[in-house]
Design a protein around this motif. Structure first.
Motif, mmCIF file in Angstrom:
data_model
loop_
_atom_site.group_PDB
_atom_site.id
_atom_site.type_symbol
_atom_site.label_atom_id
_atom_site.label_comp_id
_atom_site.label_asym_id
_atom_site.label_seq_id
_atom_site.Cartn_x
_atom_site.Cartn_y
_atom_site.Cartn_z
ATOM 1 N N CYS A 243 10.955 0.136 31.578
ATOM 2 C CA CYS A 243 11.505 -1.200 31.771
ATOM 3 C C CYS A 243 12.145 -1.647 30.460
ATOM 4 C CB CYS A 243 10.424 -2.184 32.178
ATOM 5 S SG CYS A 243 9.860 -1.880 33.855
ATOM 6 N N CYS B 289 14.318 -3.387 39.337
ATOM 7 C CA CYS B 289 13.803 -2.118 38.812
ATOM 8 C C CYS B 289 13.610 -1.091 39.922
ATOM 9 C CB CYS B 289 12.493 -2.338 38.055
ATOM 10 S SG CYS B 289 12.777 -2.835 36.341
ATOM 11 N N GLU C 237 6.923 -3.452 41.871
ATOM 12 C CA GLU C 237 7.801 -2.271 41.955
ATOM 13 C C GLU C 237 7.215 -1.226 42.904
ATOM 14 O OE1 GLU C 237 9.376 -0.244 38.517
ATOM 15 O OE2 GLU C 237 9.438 -2.089 37.366
ATOM 16 N N TYR D 158 11.034 6.495 33.737
ATOM 17 C CA TYR D 158 11.671 5.180 33.870
ATOM 18 C C TYR D 158 10.941 4.206 32.954
ATOM 19 C CZ TYR D 158 13.802 1.037 35.915
ATOM 20 O OH TYR D 158 14.519 -0.119 36.098
ATOM 21 N N HIS E 30 4.834 -7.373 37.703
ATOM 22 C CA HIS E 30 6.080 -6.615 37.792
ATOM 23 C C HIS E 30 5.916 -5.194 38.345
ATOM 24 C CE1 HIS E 30 10.163 -5.543 37.084
ATOM 25 N NE2 HIS E 30 9.887 -4.673 36.136
ATOM 26 N N HIS E 31 5.045 -4.415 37.739
ATOM 27 C CA HIS E 31 4.929 -3.032 38.198
ATOM 28 C C HIS E 31 4.223 -2.913 39.544
ATOM 29 C CE1 HIS E 31 5.636 -1.430 33.865
ATOM 30 N NE2 HIS E 31 6.741 -1.793 34.476
ATOM 31 N N ASN F 144 16.375 0.242 32.196
ATOM 32 C CA ASN F 144 17.241 -0.777 32.790
ATOM 33 C C ASN F 144 17.492 -1.922 31.818
ATOM 34 O OD1 ASN F 144 14.438 -1.694 33.139
ATOM 35 N ND2 ASN F 144 15.467 -3.465 33.968
HETATM 36 ZN ZN LIG Z 1 10.839 -3.018 35.403
#
Ligand SMILES: [Zn+2]
Length: 469
Positions: free
Chosen positions: A31, A217, A246, A29, A242-243, A69
């Motif tokens: 971003c 995400c 997630e 995955y 961000h991560h 994404n």
């Molecule tokens: Zn992301």
């Protein structure tokens, strides 16, 4: 040597072990872009690193399934659409198109899927994930009607960034309008609608609103790849928050370890400084092309520094990229001449170039890989100068090149000639067919003046960059 990568989570080089070792299937995955403006060369440095990663894993026999994404709803896209007085979907579409165009220019392999955050399927999933988090006490609706993740209830929060939560309280990161949250580090999962959102919004159990960036995400990754992913990539600026967010959201819902390996790409500087519009050092892909460079050259300039090292982009660096590629082009041409017509001979035992592939096994050590490539070019050129490279060896090198070029994607394509050059080259080929050698020489001079060289081989005319041009 076994494949190994630097895992941001453990801060160590780890041997790569996919979940599905038997089938050799890997889920990645990455971003993707937030489509509120054209992505810049720094964004593309990360996408090229991910491309190198995927292609090298494929060279090693893995079947990669990659999702990237597209963030097409967040604060920036909404603000951009409002300022452009355009509907959100229309506003973001132009930048989605631009992203795919630029990625094509840089020879980046397409991901298998490009989910968009505004897709109703994913909005539904985001809502149901948030409901689960609330039911587990990991999220709450505040007085401002927005829903927040309760970071104090997730003990692992901060582990990826190696971040001490007590620091968060002292850094003054809090914005004045976030007084409703229990903890200043709590991040929004669902943002209640306000006037600035205009007609952007979805109905939810908490009223009209829109998702926070992080939950987008988590929802798309788990929807398409399941509860656990082999590799998750992004730029270092994605690590926090961000991560980190997630991980908290995904693991908060599934109870399983979300990602086995986190790989992050370092920043890109331009002339030693952070890229910014006010400094005049902010470049998009079309900006670089407008200076006369090709996508191939830019790809090379962005790939040639190890992904965990800061890369300093300069125009001298672009010139060096052109020179290096010119050396590769000349080398391939010489090898082809030496190999003769039997280029398709695949039964040769000699296997050159393994060192390059092993360098890439070692956390994508591109500097060592390219060092080996140019050393090999020097050596084989020297042998060809002395007429000491036989056709079989030249063939072996060409076969290997075919293999490694699927990873590096460095070879020239005739289609990449600038329009003016292509027109002159075509006219010259016609002149030669008509045996009008005076005209053909004139056209050769014109090509020279533009920095290109026309060479006549038994397979017809070859157009290459002039050395040093
Ligand atoms: Zn992301």
């Amino acid at each position: 040597m076994a494949l190994r990568f630097f895992n941001t989570y453990s801060r160590q080089l780890e041997e790569f072990r996919p979940r599905d070792a038997k089938e050799r299937k890997i889920d990645i995955y990455t971003c993707g872009p937030t489509v509120y403006s054209r992505a810049h060369i720094g964004n593309f440095r990360a996408y090229i690193f991910e491309d190198l990663l995927q292609r090298h894993l494929e060279l090693r026999g893995y079947k990669v399934h990659r999702v990237m994404n597209i963030t097409d709803v967040d604060d920036k896209t909404i603000r951009g659409a409002r300022e452009a007085k355009a509907p959100l979907i229309k506003f973001t579409e132009q930048f989605k198109d631009a992203f795919f165009e630029d990625a094509g220019t840089l020879r980046i392999k397409r991901a298998d899927e490009y989910p968009a955050a505004t897709d109703q399927r994913y909005i539904d999933r985001m809502i149901s994930m948030i409901e689960t988090l609330i039911s587990r006490g990991l999220a709450y609706q505040a007085d401002d009607k927005s829903v927040y993740f309760r970071i104090n209830k997730f003990p692992d929060y901060g582990k990826l960034a190696h971040f001490d939560l007590t620091q968060l309280q002292s850094t003054g990161r809090v914005k004045h309008d976030e007084y409703d949250k229990e903890h200043i580090g709590d991040f929004a999962l669902w943002k209640a609608w306000d006037e600035e959102d205009g007609d952007v919004g979805w109905e939810s159990p908490w009223g009209r609103g829109r998702p926070g960036w992080h939950i987008e995400c988590s929802a798309m990754a788990t929807a398409l790849l399941g509860d656990q992913i082999d590799i998750h990539c992004g730029g270092v600026d994605n690590i926090f928050p961000h991560h980190e967010a997630e991980i908290a959201q995904s693991e908060g819902v599934t109870g399983k370890k979300f990602v086995r390996m986190w790989l992050h790409c370092a920043h890109l500087l331009v002339d030693g400084q952070k890229m910014s519009k006010s400094l005049g050092n902010f470049y998009t892909i079309p900006d670089v092309l407008a200076k006369g460079y090709t996508g191939r050259e830019l790809r090379y300039a962005l790939i040639r520094v190890h992904y965990r090292t800061q890369l300093n982009f300069t125009w001298d660096g672009m010139k060096e990229a052109r020179e290096s590629l010119g050396r590769v082009d000349d080398w391939l041409e010489r090898l082809r001449e030496t190999a003769g017509d039997k280029i398709d001979n695949r039964k040769i035992d000699m296997q050159p170039g393994q060192q390059l592939e092993e360098a890439l096994d070692d956390d994508l050590n591109i500097s060592a890989a390219l060092g080996f490539l140019f050393e090999s070019i020097r050596e084989t050129n020297r042998a060809m100068d002395k007429d000491e490279l036989d056709a079989a060896s030249a063939n072996a090198w060409l076969n290997w090149w075919e293999r490694i070029n699927r990873v590096l994607v460095m070879e020239a394509e005739t289609a990449e000639l600038p329009a003016e050059v292509a027109t002159l080259a075509e006219a010259r080929a016609q002149a030669r067919l008509a045996k009008d050698f005076r005209k053909s020489d004139e056209l050769r001079d014109k090509l020279n003046a533009l920095g290109w060289e026309a060479r006549d081989t038994k397979d017809g005319q070859k157009i290459t960059r002039r050395a040093g041009a």
